[in-house]
Design a protein around this motif. Structure first.
Motif, mmCIF file in Angstrom:
data_model
loop_
_atom_site.group_PDB
_atom_site.id
_atom_site.type_symbol
_atom_site.label_atom_id
_atom_site.label_comp_id
_atom_site.label_asym_id
_atom_site.label_seq_id
_atom_site.Cartn_x
_atom_site.Cartn_y
_atom_site.Cartn_z
ATOM 1 N N ALA A 36 0.832 -1.201 0.000
ATOM 2 C CA ALA A 36 0.000 0.000 0.000
ATOM 3 C C ALA A 36 0.870 1.257 0.000
ATOM 4 O O ALA A 36 0.645 2.180 -0.794
ATOM 5 C CB ALA A 36 -0.922 0.000 1.211
ATOM 6 N N LEU A 37 1.870 1.290 0.869
ATOM 7 C CA LEU A 37 2.741 2.467 0.950
ATOM 8 C C LEU A 37 3.549 2.654 -0.330
ATOM 9 O O LEU A 37 3.787 3.788 -0.762
ATOM 10 C CB LEU A 37 3.667 2.344 2.156
ATOM 11 C CG LEU A 37 2.970 2.397 3.527
ATOM 12 C CD1 LEU A 37 3.958 2.073 4.643
ATOM 13 C CD2 LEU A 37 2.338 3.770 3.756
ATOM 14 N N GLU A 38 3.947 1.540 -0.921
ATOM 15 C CA GLU A 38 4.690 1.629 -2.180
ATOM 16 C C GLU A 38 3.824 2.223 -3.283
ATOM 17 O O GLU A 38 4.261 3.119 -4.021
ATOM 18 C CB GLU A 38 5.180 0.232 -2.591
ATOM 19 C CG GLU A 38 5.963 0.219 -3.886
ATOM 20 C CD GLU A 38 6.420 -1.177 -4.277
ATOM 21 O OE1 GLU A 38 6.868 -1.348 -5.428
ATOM 22 O OE2 GLU A 38 6.328 -2.098 -3.444
ATOM 23 N N LEU A 39 2.586 1.740 -3.406
ATOM 24 C CA LEU A 39 1.688 2.255 -4.440
ATOM 25 C C LEU A 39 1.327 3.712 -4.194
ATOM 26 O O LEU A 39 1.227 4.506 -5.126
ATOM 27 C CB LEU A 39 0.417 1.399 -4.503
ATOM 28 C CG LEU A 39 0.590 -0.021 -5.061
ATOM 29 C CD1 LEU A 39 -0.709 -0.818 -4.939
ATOM 30 C CD2 LEU A 39 1.040 0.028 -6.524
ATOM 31 N N LEU A 40 1.131 4.061 -2.943
ATOM 32 C CA LEU A 40 0.821 5.452 -2.614
ATOM 33 C C LEU A 40 1.972 6.382 -2.973
ATOM 34 O O LEU A 40 1.765 7.563 -3.261
ATOM 35 C CB LEU A 40 0.498 5.576 -1.120
ATOM 36 C CG LEU A 40 -0.858 5.023 -0.668
ATOM 37 C CD1 LEU A 40 -0.904 4.886 0.849
ATOM 38 C CD2 LEU A 40 -1.988 5.912 -1.167
ATOM 39 N N GLY A 41 3.179 5.831 -2.959
ATOM 40 C CA GLY A 41 4.344 6.643 -3.266
ATOM 41 C C GLY A 41 4.548 6.900 -4.745
ATOM 42 O O GLY A 41 5.246 7.848 -5.114
ATOM 43 N N ILE A 66 -0.622 8.558 5.501
ATOM 44 C CA ILE A 66 -1.353 9.387 4.537
ATOM 45 C C ILE A 66 -1.619 10.764 5.128
ATOM 46 O O ILE A 66 -1.405 11.794 4.484
ATOM 47 C CB ILE A 66 -2.680 8.713 4.136
ATOM 48 C CG1 ILE A 66 -2.410 7.437 3.315
ATOM 49 C CG2 ILE A 66 -3.559 9.667 3.326
ATOM 50 C CD1 ILE A 66 -3.644 6.623 3.007
ATOM 51 N N VAL A 67 -2.085 10.782 6.373
ATOM 52 C CA VAL A 67 -2.373 12.059 7.035
ATOM 53 C C VAL A 67 -1.096 12.883 7.185
ATOM 54 O O VAL A 67 -1.070 14.087 6.913
ATOM 55 C CB VAL A 67 -3.021 11.814 8.415
ATOM 56 C CG1 VAL A 67 -3.147 13.125 9.178
ATOM 57 C CG2 VAL A 67 -4.394 11.160 8.250
ATOM 58 N N ALA A 68 -0.009 12.227 7.583
ATOM 59 C CA ALA A 68 1.258 12.932 7.791
ATOM 60 C C ALA A 68 1.828 13.491 6.489
ATOM 61 O O ALA A 68 2.572 14.477 6.507
ATOM 62 C CB ALA A 68 2.274 11.990 8.442
ATOM 63 N N SER A 69 1.484 12.881 5.364
ATOM 64 C CA SER A 69 2.012 13.345 4.078
ATOM 65 C C SER A 69 1.455 14.704 3.688
ATOM 66 O O SER A 69 2.020 15.402 2.844
ATOM 67 C CB SER A 69 1.689 12.329 2.977
ATOM 68 O OG SER A 69 0.304 12.357 2.638
ATOM 69 N N GLU A 92 -10.292 9.195 14.764
ATOM 70 C CA GLU A 92 -9.207 9.910 15.425
ATOM 71 C C GLU A 92 -7.894 9.775 14.659
ATOM 72 O O GLU A 92 -7.037 10.663 14.698
ATOM 73 C CB GLU A 92 -9.035 9.401 16.855
ATOM 74 C CG GLU A 92 -10.158 9.837 17.795
ATOM 75 C CD GLU A 92 -10.118 9.119 19.124
ATOM 76 O OE1 GLU A 92 -9.222 8.257 19.308
ATOM 77 O OE2 GLU A 92 -10.969 9.403 19.987
ATOM 78 N N LEU A 93 -7.726 8.659 13.946
ATOM 79 C CA LEU A 93 -6.524 8.451 13.148
ATOM 80 C C LEU A 93 -6.524 9.282 11.870
ATOM 81 O O LEU A 93 -5.497 9.433 11.224
ATOM 82 C CB LEU A 93 -6.393 6.965 12.775
ATOM 83 C CG LEU A 93 -5.956 6.019 13.890
ATOM 84 C CD1 LEU A 93 -6.170 4.571 13.466
ATOM 85 C CD2 LEU A 93 -4.494 6.255 14.231
ATOM 86 N N GLY A 94 -7.707 9.780 11.509
ATOM 87 C CA GLY A 94 -7.789 10.611 10.311
ATOM 88 C C GLY A 94 -8.735 10.096 9.255
ATOM 89 O O GLY A 94 -8.802 10.665 8.155
ATOM 90 N N ALA A 95 -9.477 9.022 9.561
ATOM 91 C CA ALA A 95 -10.433 8.501 8.585
ATOM 92 C C ALA A 95 -11.528 9.531 8.325
ATOM 93 O O ALA A 95 -11.956 10.254 9.223
ATOM 94 C CB ALA A 95 -11.046 7.197 9.078
ATOM 95 N N ASP A 96 -11.978 9.592 7.066
ATOM 96 C CA ASP A 96 -13.069 10.503 6.695
ATOM 97 C C ASP A 96 -14.408 9.786 6.675
ATOM 98 O O ASP A 96 -15.457 10.431 6.731
ATOM 99 C CB ASP A 96 -12.784 11.100 5.311
ATOM 100 C CG ASP A 96 -11.514 11.912 5.297
ATOM 101 O OD1 ASP A 96 -11.577 13.110 5.619
ATOM 102 O OD2 ASP A 96 -10.447 11.344 4.978
#
Length: 231
Positions: A36-41, A66-69, A92-96
């Motif tokens: 997931a992180l690789e594809l997001l990058g 994702i939020v930190a990015s 709280e983690l940042g989900a919409d």
């Protein structure tokens, strides 16, 4: 719209991907946190659909990244954890948004479109340009009041072009936004789809080709004939 599905159950992930395709939403699959992180990058996604319980970095950790990015990418958590405390921690983690399993694919598609609309809140839900009226929720297109029947892929391509508001969109960007990671970058699919879409919309031609650059909606239909004739 292009989304990333992070789900470690292959059959479910593939069912979601195939169901979203029927809604003209392109989707890629990641079966673990590292993928997931690789594809997001490397890819530009509109929304991330995260299962919280996945191998490698958890869905929670992916959400944090994702939020930190600072990308502002909406996150929809898709999980079997349905207690109020679970949902609260997800937000709280940042989900919409938060959708519990089991679920209806149609509801998932509606929630994704709502998130996409919220992300681009300055863009009206029903978009109009040069006599075109595109409703992404009903997947309907009208030109000068006339209903135009489009295939799912034609609608997805037109959605990207209309969102550009007359700006040029490259074939590469269309391939990235309207297809998925399995699309061949050397395929003629974009050119063929745009050509068919142009004919469906009828004359005067509203989609023109900017040679060597890409495609755009002609805000003054008919003036871009030379560009259109080249491709």
């Amino acid at each position: 719209m292009r989304v990333l599905i992070v789900e470690d159950e292959p059959y479910l992930a593939e069912a979601i991907r195939d169901g979203l395709r029927l809604e003209a939403i392109a989707a890629d699959i990641a079966g673990d946190g590292d993928t997931a992180l690789e594809l997001l990058g490397v890819n530009a996604y509109d929304i991330a659909v995260l299962d919280r319980d996945i191998p490698g970095p958890s869905g929670d950790e992916v959400a944090k990244r994702i939020v930190a990015s600072g990308s502002g990418m909406p996150i929809l958590m898709l999980t079997a954890a349905d207690r109020l405390d679970d949902k609260a921690s997800g937000f709280e983690l940042g989900a919409d948004d938060y959708l519990t399993k089991p679920f209806e694919l149609r509801e998932l598609a509606l929630r994704l479109r709502a998130l996409d609309r919220r992300r681009a809140h300055s863009r009206p839900p029903v978009r109009e340009i040069a006599g075109l009226r595109l409703d992404p929720f009903r997947r309907e297109v009208y030109r000068d009041g006339r209903f135009v029947a489009l295939t799912r892929k034609q609608f997805a391509v037109l959605d990207v072009l209309v969102a550009a508001e007359g700006g040029v969109v490259s074939a590469e960007e269309l391939l990235e936004r309207a297809w998925d990671a399995n699309a061949d970058p050397f395929t003629n699919a974009v050119r063929i789809t745009v050509s068919a879409l142009r004919k469906r919309l009828g004359e005067p031609w509203i989609i023109v080709t900017v040679p060597g650059v890409g495609y755009r909606i002609d805000t003054a239909p008919g003036t871009g004939r030379e560009e259109r004739d080249r491709g």
